[in-house]
Design a protein around this motif. Structure first.
Motif, mmCIF file in Angstrom:
data_model
loop_
_atom_site.group_PDB
_atom_site.id
_atom_site.type_symbol
_atom_site.label_atom_id
_atom_site.label_comp_id
_atom_site.label_asym_id
_atom_site.label_seq_id
_atom_site.Cartn_x
_atom_site.Cartn_y
_atom_site.Cartn_z
ATOM 1 N N SER A 149 -66.572 18.096 63.556
ATOM 2 C CA SER A 149 -66.927 17.630 62.061
ATOM 3 C C SER A 149 -66.000 18.186 61.191
ATOM 4 O O SER A 149 -64.933 18.945 61.474
ATOM 5 C CB SER A 149 -68.514 18.525 61.986
ATOM 6 N N GLY A 150 -66.281 17.912 60.071
ATOM 7 C CA GLY A 150 -65.121 18.396 58.971
ATOM 8 C C GLY A 150 -65.011 19.650 58.754
ATOM 9 O O GLY A 150 -63.898 20.277 58.519
ATOM 10 N N GLY A 151 -66.216 20.301 58.840
ATOM 11 C CA GLY A 151 -66.259 22.014 58.576
ATOM 12 C C GLY A 151 -65.731 22.571 59.780
ATOM 13 O O GLY A 151 -64.871 23.656 59.820
ATOM 14 N N GLN A 152 -65.967 22.133 61.132
ATOM 15 C CA GLN A 152 -65.300 22.587 62.463
ATOM 16 C C GLN A 152 -63.683 22.286 62.276
ATOM 17 O O GLN A 152 -62.903 23.253 62.749
ATOM 18 C CB GLN A 152 -66.122 21.992 63.584
ATOM 19 N N GLN A 153 -63.419 21.307 61.862
ATOM 20 C CA GLN A 153 -61.871 20.981 61.853
ATOM 21 C C GLN A 153 -61.259 21.920 60.547
ATOM 22 O O GLN A 153 -60.211 22.761 60.962
ATOM 23 C CB GLN A 153 -61.478 19.518 61.318
ATOM 24 N N ARG A 154 -61.875 22.224 59.733
ATOM 25 C CA ARG A 154 -61.432 23.279 58.662
ATOM 26 C C ARG A 154 -61.394 24.712 59.240
ATOM 27 O O ARG A 154 -60.438 25.436 59.082
ATOM 28 C CB ARG A 154 -62.100 23.421 57.524
ATOM 29 N N ARG A 155 -62.324 24.932 60.153
ATOM 30 C CA ARG A 155 -62.156 26.541 61.040
ATOM 31 C C ARG A 155 -60.942 26.336 61.717
ATOM 32 O O ARG A 155 -60.398 27.432 61.936
ATOM 33 C CB ARG A 155 -63.725 26.412 61.786
ATOM 34 N N VAL A 156 -60.642 25.245 62.285
ATOM 35 C CA VAL A 156 -59.390 25.230 63.216
ATOM 36 C C VAL A 156 -58.341 25.404 62.521
ATOM 37 O O VAL A 156 -57.302 26.210 62.920
ATOM 38 C CB VAL A 156 -59.390 23.883 64.083
ATOM 39 N N ALA A 157 -58.258 25.033 61.292
ATOM 40 C CA ALA A 157 -57.011 25.062 60.348
ATOM 41 C C ALA A 157 -56.854 26.507 60.072
ATOM 42 O O ALA A 157 -55.876 27.263 59.814
ATOM 43 C CB ALA A 157 -57.261 23.966 59.159
ATOM 44 N N ILE A 158 -58.223 27.194 59.775
ATOM 45 C CA ILE A 158 -58.052 28.569 59.357
ATOM 46 C C ILE A 158 -57.757 29.583 60.414
ATOM 47 O O ILE A 158 -56.678 30.489 60.422
ATOM 48 C CB ILE A 158 -59.318 29.099 58.877
ATOM 49 N N ALA A 159 -58.100 29.330 61.636
ATOM 50 C CA ALA A 159 -57.520 29.933 62.929
ATOM 51 C C ALA A 159 -55.907 29.730 63.079
ATOM 52 O O ALA A 159 -55.359 30.766 63.592
ATOM 53 C CB ALA A 159 -58.270 29.376 64.196
ATOM 54 N N ARG A 160 -55.443 28.514 62.864
ATOM 55 C CA ARG A 160 -53.930 28.131 62.961
ATOM 56 C C ARG A 160 -53.301 28.885 62.006
ATOM 57 O O ARG A 160 -52.352 29.359 62.348
ATOM 58 C CB ARG A 160 -53.816 26.724 62.839
ATOM 59 N N ALA A 161 -53.903 29.236 60.835
ATOM 60 C CA ALA A 161 -53.453 30.082 59.777
ATOM 61 C C ALA A 161 -53.154 31.639 59.918
ATOM 62 O O ALA A 161 -52.359 32.123 59.575
ATOM 63 C CB ALA A 161 -53.896 29.780 58.438
ATOM 64 N N LEU A 162 -53.903 31.935 60.956
ATOM 65 C CA LEU A 162 -54.226 33.550 61.166
ATOM 66 C C LEU A 162 -53.588 33.663 62.578
ATOM 67 O O LEU A 162 -53.299 35.020 62.566
ATOM 68 C CB LEU A 162 -55.709 33.870 61.276
#
Length: 350
Positions: A149-162
């Motif tokens: 989902s859109g929210g899950q994709q954003r969570r993956v993006a946050i994990a990538r940033a960290l």
């Protein structure tokens, strides 16, 4: 006690020159942010929020002034030095997730670690797995972006940033395309991981309701800071949590954490075959549909042309079937030629 700063922006301006005029996106901004602070930047569209964030992250260079992040003066870095700085010291969360579609969630996160660290696949995937667990996606590691989902994709993006343990997190409108509930969840997640890692978080947002949970709330107008506030933080859901080591050191990552028996680590691009098969399948289906449409169209056109030719032939046959001709006159011309006048009459009733 001397306060240490995560970054300092001194007299920074950024001017874009067009054919007709020059636009000052950022105009003489001074901003000093302490380590570990959560700063929200608000303002109308076109006020310079994203440009200021890009200047702090080394994505563009200022027209005037200086930006110092930690001990690094970004103006003194070469393009390759800036790229290394961004990869090691800054985590970006953009307005759109921008995940690579042919890579799984864990591959998208591990890629950032592989590009910056020398620990190899076990280290990168152990860190990626830990980051995905931190953002609540431990059970979605092998999902492709289109399956999230859109929210899950954003969570993956946050994990990538960290994943590279940056000291500075820069988020540009990370909730603008999400529904209200999901936006609140992503905002709370950013706050929690920022506190857990002791990182400095700078967030650009239009949602002042959410921004009031920040340590500082800065308003921009026409490229200038017009307000620098310390809002009352009353959201109990955003209380500090215990800081954690991030990501786990290589010697602490067990073999099962890096390569579970039921799912061995796959190299980057492991989903490429699936992507190619899907792509070829869709290409074949589209090609077949185009061929069928072309065949049907050609058949229709051929039938139309044949009907027109048959009608013309029938008219010609009718016209000449009962044709009678008479010589009306024959006159010799002065140049020795002859002018013959004929009359034609169609006797067929049709």
């Amino acid at each position: 006690m001397v306060e240490t700063f995560a970054f300092n922006v001194n007299g920074v301006s950024k001017t874009y020159v067009g054919r007709r005029s020059a636009v000052a996106a950022v105009d003489g901004v001074d901003l000093h942010v302490a380590k570990g602070q959560f700063v929200a930047i608000c303002g109308q569209s076109g006020s310079g929020k994203s440009t200021l964030l890009a200047l702090v992250g080394g994505l563009c260079r200022p027209t005037a002034g200086s930006v110092t992040v930690g001990e690094s003066d970004l103006g003194q870095l070469t393009p390759s030095g800036l790229a290394d700085f961004r990869g090691r010291q800054v985590g970006f969360v953009f307005q759109f997730s921008s995940l690579l579609p042919n890579l799984r969630a864990i591959d998208n996160v591990a890629l950032a670690a592989l590009l910056q660290t020398g620990g190899g696949y076990p280290r990168a995937y152990a860190a990626a797995r830990a980051c995905l667990a931190e953002v609540g996606l431990a059970n979605r590691e092998t999902a492709f972006p289109r399956e999230l989902s859109g929210g899950q994709q954003r969570r993956v993006a946050i994990a990538r940033a960290l994943v590279n343990r940056p000291g500075l997190l820069l988020a540009d409108e990370p909730t603008s395309d999400l529904d209200e509930q999901t936006a609140e969840e992503i905002f709370a997640l950013l706050r929690r991981v920022q506190q857990a890692h002791g990182a400095t978080l700078v967030l650009v947002t239009h949602d002042t309701r959410l921004a009031r949970s920040a340590d500082r709330l800065i308003y921009l107008h026409q490229g200038r800071i017009v307000e620098d506030l310390v809002p009352d933080r009353v959201d109990a859901r955003l209380q500090p949590i215990e800081r954690v080591a991030w990501p786990p050191p290589l010697h602490e990552a067990s073999p099962s954490a890096c390569s579970p028996a039921d799912e061995p680590i796959q190299p980057l691009g492991a989903g490429l075959g699936r992507f190619v098969i899907d792509f070829l399948g869709w290409t074949f289906a589209v090609t077949l549909a185009i061929f069928a449409i072309n065949h049907l169209t050609a058949g229709f056109q051929q039938r139309t042309v044949s009907r027109e030719q048959d009608s013309r032939r029938q008219i010609e046959e009718l016209a000449f079937r009962g044709m009678r001709s008479n010589v009306e006159d024959l006159v010799e011309q002065s140049d020795g030629s002859f002018l013959l006048t004929l009359s034609l009459e169609n006797l067929a009733a049709e």
